[in-house]
Motif scaffolding. Structure first.
Motif, PDB file in Angstrom:
ATOM      1  N   GLY A  10       0.826  -1.224   0.000  1.00  0.00           N
ATOM      2  CA  GLY A  10       0.000   0.000   0.000  1.00  0.00           C
ATOM      3  C   GLY A  10       0.847   1.254   0.000  1.00  0.00           C
ATOM      4  O   GLY A  10       0.663   2.143  -0.838  1.00  0.00           O
ATOM      5  N   ILE A  11       1.810   1.306   0.931  1.00  0.00           N
ATOM      6  CA  ILE A  11       2.600   2.538   1.050  1.00  0.00           C
ATOM      7  C   ILE A  11       3.503   2.736  -0.164  1.00  0.00           C
ATOM      8  O   ILE A  11       3.615   3.833  -0.686  1.00  0.00           O
ATOM      9  N   THR A  12       4.120   1.635  -0.638  1.00  0.00           N
ATOM     10  CA  THR A  12       4.983   1.779  -1.819  1.00  0.00           C
ATOM     11  C   THR A  12       4.177   2.254  -3.025  1.00  0.00           C
ATOM     12  O   THR A  12       4.552   3.208  -3.717  1.00  0.00           O
ATOM     13  N   VAL A  13       3.070   1.575  -3.294  1.00  0.00           N
ATOM     14  CA  VAL A  13       2.256   1.949  -4.463  1.00  0.00           C
ATOM     15  C   VAL A  13       1.815   3.400  -4.338  1.00  0.00           C
ATOM     16  O   VAL A  13       1.972   4.197  -5.273  1.00  0.00           O
ATOM     17  N   THR A  14       1.301   3.753  -3.182  1.00  0.00           N
ATOM     18  CA  THR A  14       0.792   5.114  -3.001  1.00  0.00           C
ATOM     19  C   THR A  14       1.886   6.149  -3.255  1.00  0.00           C
ATOM     20  O   THR A  14       1.689   7.095  -4.004  1.00  0.00           O
ATOM     21  N   SER A  15       3.066   5.910  -2.640  1.00  0.00           N
ATOM     22  CA  SER A  15       4.081   6.953  -2.807  1.00  0.00           C
ATOM     23  C   SER A  15       4.598   7.019  -4.227  1.00  0.00           C
ATOM     24  O   SER A  15       4.806   8.106  -4.761  1.00  0.00           O
ATOM     25  N   ILE A  16       4.768   5.849  -4.860  1.00  0.00           N
ATOM     26  CA  ILE A  16       5.303   5.904  -6.235  1.00  0.00           C
ATOM     27  C   ILE A  16       4.289   6.557  -7.184  1.00  0.00           C
ATOM     28  O   ILE A  16       4.630   7.443  -7.970  1.00  0.00           O
ATOM     29  N   TRP A  53       4.138  10.428  -6.370  1.00  0.00           N
ATOM     30  CA  TRP A  53       5.271  11.255  -6.816  1.00  0.00           C
ATOM     31  C   TRP A  53       5.428  11.275  -8.322  1.00  0.00           C
ATOM     32  O   TRP A  53       5.723  12.310  -8.905  1.00  0.00           O
ATOM     33  N   SER A  54       5.213  10.131  -8.976  1.00  0.00           N
ATOM     34  CA  SER A  54       5.388  10.137 -10.434  1.00  0.00           C
ATOM     35  C   SER A  54       4.337  11.047 -11.084  1.00  0.00           C
ATOM     36  O   SER A  54       4.658  11.817 -11.996  1.00  0.00           O
ATOM     37  N   ILE A 109       5.121  14.725 -10.426  1.00  0.00           N
ATOM     38  CA  ILE A 109       6.277  15.251 -11.167  1.00  0.00           C
ATOM     39  C   ILE A 109       5.963  15.353 -12.656  1.00  0.00           C
ATOM     40  O   ILE A 109       6.199  16.376 -13.294  1.00  0.00           O
ATOM     41  N   ILE A 110       5.364  14.307 -13.212  1.00  0.00           N
ATOM     42  CA  ILE A 110       5.115  14.307 -14.664  1.00  0.00           C
ATOM     43  C   ILE A 110       3.889  15.165 -15.017  1.00  0.00           C
ATOM     44  O   ILE A 110       3.873  15.852 -16.026  1.00  0.00           O
ATOM     45  N   ARG A 111       2.902  15.171 -14.169  1.00  0.00           N
ATOM     46  CA  ARG A 111       1.652  15.908 -14.401  1.00  0.00           C
ATOM     47  C   ARG A 111       1.073  15.671 -15.796  1.00  0.00           C
ATOM     48  O   ARG A 111       1.025  16.589 -16.623  1.00  0.00           O
ATOM     49  N   PRO A 112       0.647  14.465 -16.100  1.00  0.00           N
ATOM     50  CA  PRO A 112       0.094  14.178 -17.426  1.00  0.00           C
ATOM     51  C   PRO A 112      -1.213  14.946 -17.628  1.00  0.00           C
ATOM     52  O   PRO A 112      -1.944  15.194 -16.671  1.00  0.00           O
ATOM     53  N   ARG A 113      -1.456  15.349 -18.882  1.00  0.00           N
ATOM     54  CA  ARG A 113      -2.639  16.170 -19.151  1.00  0.00           C
ATOM     55  C   ARG A 113      -3.841  15.336 -19.582  1.00  0.00           C
ATOM     56  O   ARG A 113      -4.964  15.784 -19.484  1.00  0.00           O
ATOM     57  N   THR A 114      -3.592  14.138 -20.126  1.00  0.00           N
ATOM     58  CA  THR A 114      -4.729  13.346 -20.598  1.00  0.00           C
ATOM     59  C   THR A 114      -4.871  12.113 -19.728  1.00  0.00           C
ATOM     60  O   THR A 114      -3.924  11.666 -19.078  1.00  0.00           O
ATOM     61  N   VAL A 166       0.178   5.149 -14.414  1.00  0.00           N
ATOM     62  CA  VAL A 166      -0.296   4.424 -13.231  1.00  0.00           C
ATOM     63  C   VAL A 166      -0.006   2.928 -13.370  1.00  0.00           C
ATOM     64  O   VAL A 166       0.468   2.288 -12.425  1.00  0.00           O
ATOM     65  N   VAL A 167      -0.266   2.365 -14.557  1.00  0.00           N
ATOM     66  CA  VAL A 167      -0.052   0.930 -14.760  1.00  0.00           C
ATOM     67  C   VAL A 167       1.420   0.574 -14.530  1.00  0.00           C
ATOM     68  O   VAL A 167       1.739  -0.356 -13.779  1.00  0.00           O
ATOM     69  N   ILE A 168       2.310   1.335 -15.155  1.00  0.00           N
ATOM     70  CA  ILE A 168       3.743   1.071 -14.966  1.00  0.00           C
ATOM     71  C   ILE A 168       4.124   1.223 -13.499  1.00  0.00           C
ATOM     72  O   ILE A 168       4.808   0.369 -12.922  1.00  0.00           O
ATOM     73  N   ASP A 169       3.642   2.313 -12.885  1.00  0.00           N
ATOM     74  CA  ASP A 169       3.928   2.570 -11.477  1.00  0.00           C
ATOM     75  C   ASP A 169       3.533   1.384 -10.612  1.00  0.00           C
ATOM     76  O   ASP A 169       4.320   0.897  -9.793  1.00  0.00           O
TER      77      ASP A 169
END
Lengths: 256, 357
Positions: free
Chosen positions: B58-64, B67-68, B71-76, B84-87
């Motif tokens: 839970g904590i690892t998934v949530t933080s990754i 933060w990703s 930082i990336i702030r995707p628009r679509t 999210v899938v890769i994360d």
């Protein structure tokens, strides 16, 4: 001696009306021409050398005042105006003849008697009128252009057409790679003008440069905060994007 | 567009520390609940193992993920989903390592990942619940965004009602220009003797124009027909004054005449076309007013062949007024577009959503 006059007005019906009125009040006056704009008027003055010119002030192309500047000293001028407050005040002060539309018979008779008196006493028209008109023109320009020496419209290429956006509607300008982004509530557009050019052409009271690549519309600023690094963070009204104020420009936001 | 606002909202939401803390507490609680449930009904009967595993996942998934995305702030949404899938895939593997490490180091338990496919079970379970969790949080934020939008819309509407009165007053003040009035009156006076019929019709046009423009405070909506007949009266007055220098055409399809339309939106555009476009031009020109319905938008265009704008011309009060009123009535859906008319002149187009008329 019979005097000659021309009537200059861009509105045909008003020329006809004045002609009719003059025929009733001064039948000896010969109306040798009617002009619908400034250029025609100048030609007619050349061709007929009239003693008197009845001259409308507001006309397309050359205005009545522009024409008057050219013919002052050649003929006597009676200005006709609908609602040009500034001009009327100036004429009143300098005792230049003028008529206000709609022209009334009483007022016209007054003007005619004054004209007759002047024409009899000195056959040469006064030359000082040119100076007065230059002054009136300068005043008018000041009144209509005060504060508008700055860029008022942004023209942007939008597909096939050129869009025109009033600068008031721009939230901010942001430098891009080649172009400058114009951000408005409606979206964003591209222009070729650089931030540097814009910063010189826009009204500095209304637009502030806050960063090397950003100029913001002051009226859109909601508030300014500080980031960890000591830069300013600008929030705009109705926008979610924040702008950075570089240190160089932070003085703009110092408290009064 | 909508997508962009939604995704942007997520980042805005997460930029708030308070929201982050609340969401983090959510994660801890739900992981604990999950551990209890799995202990009772799942294949692994040790609460300790389940608890450590679910918390580290839970904590690892949530933080990754957090933060990703921040930082990336995707628009679509597509890009966001992809990230999210890769994360989640990476995070589950990392989480598994953390879980094993904690169990070994603190509790001296060495889980045999090969036995009974325990490792596979942990990974699949982790993936499943992680995706579910991420989906839950994103949906939660999205719903919050939607609700906020609805609230905004509601306040906009009440504001609109409030401002309507003052706006209509402002419009009224802007309309009747003394110059126009005096000019028209002198023309009528001149025509009375020479062409009484023309004078009469000009007087009627003026009456019609004044009646409509003076009664602005009353109706909220008129029909396109009423609005256009007022415009026609206004143009006819100028037509008499400017004679051959002004020509105009009004082109409205038959099915649109009875369409409702807010009053006094068009008049300032026509006034501009005459005042800044044709009146100062020696040869004069033409004004074409055209209405079309397209993609649920009613578009009305006022195009002139006049002088056009110079960069330094002050925008008239009229344009600001029209835009303000469009904003009040239709929000972002009501637009005024000003363009250059080829080869010269200006074309102003009002766009309003048909459904809100």
């Amino acid at each position: 001696m019979n005097y000659k006059a021309i009537i200059v007005d861009d509105e045909k019906e008003l020329r006809t009306y004045l002609k009719k009125m003059l025929a009733e009040t001064w039948p000896q006056l010969e109306i040798c021409g009617e002009a619908a704009n400034g250029k025609e008027a100048l030609k007619m003055v050349d061709a007929f050398a009239p003693h008197i010119v009845f001259l409308d002030i507001k006309m397309p192309g050359l205005s009545g005042l522009d024409v008057a500047k050219n013919i002052a000293g050649i003929c006597r001028i009676v200005f006709i105006t609908a609602f040009d407050q500034y001009a009327v005040e100036a004429f009143e002060r300098e005792a230049v003849d003028y008529l206000i539309k709609p022209v009334t018979k009483e007022r016209l008779l007054q003007t005619i008697s004054r004209l007759k008196k002047q024409l009899q006493s000195s056959p040469e028209p006064p030359t000082n009128i040119a100076k007065i008109i230059t002054q009136v023109l300068a005043n008018l320009q000041e009144n209509t252009n005060a504060g508008y020496r700055y860029l008022q419209w942004i023209k942007t290429q939008h597909k096939e057409s050129v869009r025109i956006i009033p600068v008031e509607e721009v939230d901010y300008f942001q430098a891009g790679d080649k172009y400058t982004l114009v951000k408005t509530a409606q979206g964003e557009e591209l222009i070729k003008k650089s931030i540097k050019e814009l910063s010189q052409e826009l009204d500095p009271q209304k637009f502030w440069q806050i960063h090397r690549g950003t100029i913001v519309n002051v009226s859109r600023i909601e508030n300014v905060g500080r980031s960890f690094t000591g830069r300013g963070i600008l929030k705009l009204k109705n926008r979610s994007d924040d702008l950075t104020v570089s240190r160089q420009y932070l003085h703009l936001f110092k408290q009064m | 567009m909508e997508q962009q606002y939604e995704t942007k909202y997520i980042f805005k939401y997460w930029s708030n520390i308070k929201n982050d803390v609340i969401d983090f507490i959510y994660v801890i609680i739900s992981c604990t609940v999950l551990a209890i449930v799995v202990t009772i009904i799942g294949p692994i009967r040790s609460f300790l193992v389940n608890f450590v595993a679910s918390q580290s996942f839970g904590i690892t998934v949530t933080s990754i993920v957090f933060w990703s995305l921040m930082i990336i702030r995707p628009r679509t949404w597509e890009l966001l989903l992809f990230i999210v899938v890769i994360d989640v895939c990476c995070a589950v593997l990392i989480g598994l390592q953390i879980c094993i490490f904690i169990l070994q180091y603190f509790f001296n338990i060495v889980p045999d990942l090969q036995a009974n496919g325990l490792g596979l079970q942990l990974i699949i379970g982790g993936l499943l619940f992680s995706f579910f969790g991420v989906y839950f949080f994103l949906t939660k934020i999205r719903l919050k965004y939607r609700n906020e939008m609805i609230d905004k819309e509601k306040t906009r509407r009440t504001d609109m009602e409030k401002e309507n009165l003052s706006a209509s007053l402002k419009v009224l003040q802007a309309q009747i220009e003394p110059h126009f009035l005096f000019n028209t009156l002198s023309n009528i006076l001149s025509l009375i003797d020479t062409k009484p019929d023309t004078g009469k019709s000009m007087l009627l046009d003026l009456t019609k124009y004044l009646r409509t423009s003076l009664s602005r405070t009353l109706p909220e909506k008129t029909t396109l027909f009423q609005e256009m007949s007022m415009i026609k009266a206004y143009l006819d007055i100028h037509k008499i004054r400017m004679d051959k220098r002004l020509n105009y055409k009004i082109d409205v399809p038959d099915n649109l005449w009875q369409h409702s339309f807010p009053p006094m939106l068009l008049q300032p555009l026509v006034e501009n076309a005459i005042k800044h476009g044709l009146e100062p031009k020696v040869e004069g020109g033409e004004i074409v007013i055209r209405a079309i319905e397209e993609n649920n938008l009613l578009k009305i265009e006022v195009a002139d062949t006049g002088l056009g704008f110079s960069d330094l011309d002050k925008p008239g009060l009229g344009i600001t007024n029209v835009r303000e009123r469009l904003g009040l009535l239709f929000g972002e859906k009501g637009r005024l577009i000003i363009e250059e008319n080829k080869p010269h002149g200006v074309r102003a187009t009002i766009e309003v959503p048909v459904s809100e008329l």
